[in-house]
Scaffold this active site. Structure first.
Site, PDB file in Angstrom:
ATOM      1  N   GLY A  14      40.410  29.809  24.057  1.00 21.56           N
ATOM      2  CA  GLY A  14      40.202  30.800  23.146  1.00 21.56           C
ATOM      3  C   GLY A  14      40.646  30.499  21.838  1.00 21.56           C
ATOM      4  O   GLY A  14      41.575  31.309  21.024  1.00 21.56           O
ATOM      5  N   ALA A  17      36.977  27.422  18.400  1.00 16.36           N
ATOM      6  CA  ALA A  17      35.617  27.209  18.944  1.00 16.36           C
ATOM      7  C   ALA A  17      35.445  28.249  20.185  1.00 16.36           C
ATOM      8  O   ALA A  17      34.149  28.787  20.043  1.00 16.36           O
ATOM      9  CB  ALA A  17      35.937  25.741  19.557  1.00 16.36           C
ATOM     10  N   SER A  40      44.667  30.552  27.893  1.00 11.87           N
ATOM     11  CA  SER A  40      46.261  30.560  28.255  1.00 11.87           C
ATOM     12  C   SER A  40      47.126  30.808  27.094  1.00 11.87           C
ATOM     13  O   SER A  40      47.218  29.729  26.384  1.00 11.87           O
ATOM     14  CB  SER A  40      46.496  29.098  28.978  1.00 11.87           C
ATOM     15  OG  SER A  40      47.775  28.964  29.051  1.00 11.87           O
ATOM     16  N   LYS A  79      36.581  29.614  -1.900  1.00 15.60           N
ATOM     17  CA  LYS A  79      36.721  28.173  -2.228  1.00 15.60           C
ATOM     18  C   LYS A  79      35.371  27.498  -2.755  1.00 15.60           C
ATOM     19  O   LYS A  79      34.126  27.802  -2.093  1.00 15.60           O
ATOM     20  CB  LYS A  79      37.013  27.451  -0.905  1.00 15.60           C
ATOM     21  CG  LYS A  79      36.862  26.018  -0.788  1.00 15.60           C
ATOM     22  CD  LYS A  79      37.224  25.292   0.685  1.00 15.60           C
ATOM     23  CE  LYS A  79      36.711  23.960   0.700  1.00 15.60           C
ATOM     24  NZ  LYS A  79      36.819  22.984   1.840  1.00 15.60           N
ATOM     25  N   LEU A 335      37.205  20.628  19.425  1.00 16.76           N
ATOM     26  CA  LEU A 335      38.195  19.637  19.596  1.00 16.76           C
ATOM     27  C   LEU A 335      37.777  19.076  20.937  1.00 16.76           C
ATOM     28  O   LEU A 335      38.137  17.783  20.984  1.00 16.76           O
ATOM     29  CB  LEU A 335      39.674  20.196  19.451  1.00 16.76           C
ATOM     30  CG  LEU A 335      40.047  20.565  18.154  1.00 16.76           C
ATOM     31  CD1 LEU A 335      41.537  21.129  18.244  1.00 16.76           C
ATOM     32  CD2 LEU A 335      39.853  19.814  17.090  1.00 16.76           C
ATOM     33  N   GLY A 436      21.398  19.815   8.124  1.00 19.80           N
ATOM     34  CA  GLY A 436      22.796  19.327   8.515  1.00 19.80           C
ATOM     35  C   GLY A 436      23.834  19.348   7.192  1.00 19.80           C
ATOM     36  O   GLY A 436      23.539  19.823   6.149  1.00 19.80           O
TER      37      GLY A 436
HETATM   38  C1  FAD Z   1      45.453  18.717  11.434  1.00 19.12           C
HETATM   39  C2  FAD Z   1      44.364  19.371  11.485  1.00 19.12           C
HETATM   40  C3  FAD Z   1      43.858  20.008  10.618  1.00 19.12           C
HETATM   41  C4  FAD Z   1      42.603  20.919  10.733  1.00 19.12           C
HETATM   42  N1  FAD Z   1      42.303  21.350   9.343  1.00 19.12           N
HETATM   43  C5  FAD Z   1      40.986  21.984   9.571  1.00 19.12           C
HETATM   44  C6  FAD Z   1      40.300  22.603   8.453  1.00 19.12           C
HETATM   45  O1  FAD Z   1      40.869  22.737   7.306  1.00 19.12           O
HETATM   46  N2  FAD Z   1      39.029  23.166   8.524  1.00 19.12           N
HETATM   47  C7  FAD Z   1      38.301  23.111   9.948  1.00 19.12           C
HETATM   48  O2  FAD Z   1      36.978  23.461   9.793  1.00 19.12           O
HETATM   49  N3  FAD Z   1      38.901  22.458  11.019  1.00 19.12           N
HETATM   50  C8  FAD Z   1      40.164  22.069  10.610  1.00 19.12           C
HETATM   51  N4  FAD Z   1      40.770  21.682  11.861  1.00 19.12           N
HETATM   52  C9  FAD Z   1      40.190  21.620  13.161  1.00 19.12           C
HETATM   53  C10 FAD Z   1      40.328  23.109  13.636  1.00 19.12           C
HETATM   54  O3  FAD Z   1      41.618  23.290  13.851  1.00 19.12           O
HETATM   55  C11 FAD Z   1      39.762  23.272  15.125  1.00 19.12           C
HETATM   56  O4  FAD Z   1      38.282  22.804  15.008  1.00 19.12           O
HETATM   57  C12 FAD Z   1      39.548  24.745  15.583  1.00 19.12           C
HETATM   58  O5  FAD Z   1      40.742  25.045  15.404  1.00 19.12           O
HETATM   59  C13 FAD Z   1      39.114  24.595  16.913  1.00 19.12           C
HETATM   60  O6  FAD Z   1      39.872  24.116  17.963  1.00 19.12           O
HETATM   61  P1  FAD Z   1      39.673  24.370  19.184  1.00 19.12           P
HETATM   62  O7  FAD Z   1      39.379  26.110  19.514  1.00 19.12           O
HETATM   63  O8  FAD Z   1      38.516  23.434  19.810  1.00 19.12           O
HETATM   64  O9  FAD Z   1      40.947  24.095  20.259  1.00 19.12           O
HETATM   65  P2  FAD Z   1      42.174  24.707  20.331  1.00 19.12           P
HETATM   66  O10 FAD Z   1      42.662  25.531  19.313  1.00 19.12           O
HETATM   67  O11 FAD Z   1      43.124  23.701  20.934  1.00 19.12           O
HETATM   68  O12 FAD Z   1      42.151  25.933  21.454  1.00 19.12           O
HETATM   69  C14 FAD Z   1      41.912  25.339  22.906  1.00 19.12           C
HETATM   70  C15 FAD Z   1      42.189  26.639  24.049  1.00 19.12           C
HETATM   71  O13 FAD Z   1      41.866  26.189  25.236  1.00 19.12           O
HETATM   72  C16 FAD Z   1      42.907  26.850  25.904  1.00 19.12           C
HETATM   73  N5  FAD Z   1      42.897  26.079  26.992  1.00 19.12           N
HETATM   74  C17 FAD Z   1      43.657  24.565  27.183  1.00 19.12           C
HETATM   75  N6  FAD Z   1      43.870  24.209  28.274  1.00 19.12           N
HETATM   76  C18 FAD Z   1      43.473  25.237  28.915  1.00 19.12           C
HETATM   77  C19 FAD Z   1      43.863  25.526  30.549  1.00 19.12           C
HETATM   78  N7  FAD Z   1      44.068  24.551  31.106  1.00 19.12           N
HETATM   79  N8  FAD Z   1      43.824  26.821  31.107  1.00 19.12           N
HETATM   80  C20 FAD Z   1      43.461  27.833  30.163  1.00 19.12           C
HETATM   81  N9  FAD Z   1      43.252  27.555  28.847  1.00 19.12           N
HETATM   82  C21 FAD Z   1      43.423  26.281  28.279  1.00 19.12           C
HETATM   83  C22 FAD Z   1      43.934  26.944  25.096  1.00 19.12           C
HETATM   84  O14 FAD Z   1      44.722  28.116  25.611  1.00 19.12           O
HETATM   85  C23 FAD Z   1      43.210  27.499  23.586  1.00 19.12           C
HETATM   86  O15 FAD Z   1      42.866  28.742  23.893  1.00 19.12           O
HETATM   87  C24 FAD Z   1      42.153  20.752  11.702  1.00 19.12           C
HETATM   88  C25 FAD Z   1      42.709  20.015  12.773  1.00 19.12           C
HETATM   89  C26 FAD Z   1      43.721  19.369  12.682  1.00 19.12           C
HETATM   90  C27 FAD Z   1      44.238  18.784  13.875  1.00 19.12           C
END
Ligand code: FAD
Length: 506
Positions: A14, A17, A40, A79, A335, A436
């Site tokens: 959650g 993404a 979680s 931006k 990610l 793209g």
């Molecule tokens: C340093 C840094 C800077 C960034 N800056 C930018 C930016 O400026 N612009 C941009 O577009 N992107 C940026 N990003 C990327 C951006 O942060 C991510 O693409 C975005 O937050 C998506 O993350 P996510 O949802 O894939 O993962 P996460 O935010 O890690 O979410 C993972 C989810 O999975 C759940 N989960 C994991 N394991 C379990 C489990 N076992 N059971 C139940 N739930 C689970 C967690 O609870 C959470 O809800 C940056 C990333 C980093 C590292």
């Protein structure tokens, strides 16, 4: 086909993404399919993605979000581009704008006309950045919505900076109103089907089993399903992009409200500055081979404009792409699918691309291998293009003052990027692609900003008399400057359009 249709979807995660996927898929499928999202609170989200590219506007528009409401809810600012400081040489600064450098004429890009005047000794290559409406507006703290006509005020696009921890809840409200069911819980196991290795179900800590036809893995870096359960494998790109850590910390706003991100190259990486309405997001992306964590944190905190608002937070990552973003009945996004450092703010765009491609190639329970291959082909192309663009910023440097810069300046680069750079170096042409991320205008800005100057200008420039070239260039420059002079300040535009309670003064 109808009785073979996908009936149940489980989204794992959650973060940005997970909730982007939930909102967009629920909107498109219109309750024809049961969608559950498991997250979680104990694990939490990354939540640092704060800068975006203009494509996010079409995502928000498709969902019918009202811009002012969205911006107020996420403390967002506008931006117009990204400023790169100290990248090619220490002391350099240029903006990669969401818009043109000058204006094309007779099918020839403006920088070719400029180049001719540079060869005549009448202009300086780096001053071309003074002939772009979004660049001048960004530098002068101005903003307006692009005009819908064909005037100079239409020659740009824009994106947002927003608080990433507020965007997911915003999307959640939308998704839940369209039937998405959120399940709080930690997944501890995933069961695979014996015959084909498809994911059958996931098990929560409280032993509840949840099954689905299609699983969308948005579990973050751990890749709970795509990697831990399906062992898909990962293309590691650290030999091209060696930064592997970041330290992030917000601080108070002190400067005038500007509509651009800043990226300042430092000894072992680079530091971002992202201005929101209520604070500034900062972070240092660095290579652990060349600097210790405590030194990186000290560099970051020594280079903040205002008081620190929270303790610095460390993040680790491995740059690269999952070998298959879609494997069996599991599609990885965010990610979980891959990571490219946020130098050009592309992660949220890549989530959007994965959602769009999944909806374009939406499966049945038969999971046609040709559709899966096509999804993986298109996603690999998206990641590789962004990767090449980011590598260009590092590689096209003259810096030799620190080990990181010596490494990236002299390293072997992807063949695809070498080809693109060779084409530009010759006659200033950009390798074209229709869809793209990062089209010609972006490549122009970064090549020129990184001081890659073509050997020749486009020969078609000489179909115009030199006096006409001079006249044209001056005319565009004057138009751009007049256009910017008429724009309101970014601060006053925000206060009027979408200011939060404590919105800054104009
Ligand atoms: C340093 C840094 C800077 C960034 N800056 C930018 C930016 O400026 N612009 C941009 O577009 N992107 C940026 N990003 C990327 C951006 O942060 C991510 O693409 C975005 O937050 C998506 O993350 P996510 O949802 O894939 O993962 P996460 O935010 O890690 O979410 C993972 C989810 O999975 C759940 N989960 C994991 N394991 C379990 C489990 N076992 N059971 C139940 N739930 C689970 C967690 O609870 C959470 O809800 C940056 C990333 C980093 C590292």
């Amino acid at each position: 086909v109808a009785d073979n249709a996908i009936r149940t979807i489980v989204i794992v995660g959650g973060g940005t993404a997970g909730w982007m996927a939930a909102a967009a898929i629920a909107h498109k499928l219109n309750r024809r399919c049961a969608i559950r999202l498991i997250e979680s609170a104990e694990i939490g989200i990354v939540g640092v993605g704060e800068a975006t590219v203009p494509h996010i506007r079409s995502f928000n528009n498709t969902l019918g979000f009202d811009e002012a409401d969205f911006m107020r809810s996420t403390n967002a600012t506008f931006k117009l581009g990204i400023e790169f400081v100290n990248w090619a040489r220490i002391g350099d600064a240029y903006i990669h704008p969401f818009g043109e450098l000058g204006r094309r004429l007779n099918g020839v890009d403006f920088h070719h006309y400029w180049h001719k005047l540079c060869e005549l000794g009448e202009r300086d290559q780096q001053d071309i950045f003074d002939v772009s409406l979004p660049i001048l507006a960004a530098k002068q703290g101005k903003f307006a919505i692009p005009a819908a006509d064909n005037s100079v005020l239409s020659t740009f696009g824009y994106a947002y900076h927003f608080d990433a921890t507020l965007y997911a809840p915003y999307l959640r409200k939308f998704a839940e109103a369209r039937g998405v069911v959120r399940i709080e819980g930690k997944i501890v196991d995933a069961a695979l089907r014996g015959d084909d290795g498809f994911i059958e179900s996931v098990t929560l800590e409280n032993s509840e089993k949840i099954s689905a036809d299609l699983f969308i893995d948005c579990s973050g870096f751990r890749g709970l399903l795509i990697e831990q359960a399906l062992k898909t494998g990962y293309h590691d790109w650290r030999h091209w992009l060696p930064c592997d850590r970041a330290v992030a910390a917000p601080c108070e706003t002190t400067e005038m409200s500007v509509a651009y991100t800043r990226s300042t190259a430092r000894e072992a990486g680079w530091q971002w500055r992202i201005p929101l309405q209520h604070r500034v997001g900062n972070g240092y992306v660095y290579c652990s081979e060349f600097i210790r964590d405590d030194e990186a944190a000290a560099t970051l905190t020594a280079n903040l404009e205002g008081t620190l608002q929270a303790e610095p937070r460390f993040l680790r990552f491995v740059t690269g792409l999952r070998k298959k973003s879609w494997n069996r009945n599991c599609v990885a996004m965010g990610l979980a699918g891959g990571f490219l450092e946020p130098l050009e703010s592309t992660s949220i765009y890549l989530i959007q691309a994965a959602i769009t491609n999944l909806l374009d190639l939406f499966p049945t329970r038969g999971f046609d291998e040709a559709d899966i291959d096509e999804f993986n082909r298109v996603m690999a192309l998206e990641y590789e293009r962004v990767r090449d663009f980011i590598v260009l910023h590092y590689h096209a440097t003259e810096r030799d003052d620190a080990p990181l810069w010596n490494h990236v300046r002299t390293m072997a680069i992807p063949d695809s990027l070498q080809y693109k750079m060779d084409v530009f170096r010759d006659h200033g042409h950009v390798v074209k692609y229709k869809d793209g991320m990062f089209l010609e205008t972006s490549w122009h800005a970064v090549y020129l900003g990184q001081r890659i100057v073509p050997r020749h200008y486009d020969p078609l420039v000489d179909t115009l008399k030199t006096d006409d070239v001079r006249r044209y260039v001056d005319e565009v420059r004057a138009l751009v400057h007049r256009g910017v002079a008429a724009m309101p300040s970014h601060g006053s535009f925000i206060a009027r359009h979408c200011g939060i309670a404590a919105a800054q003064a104009p």
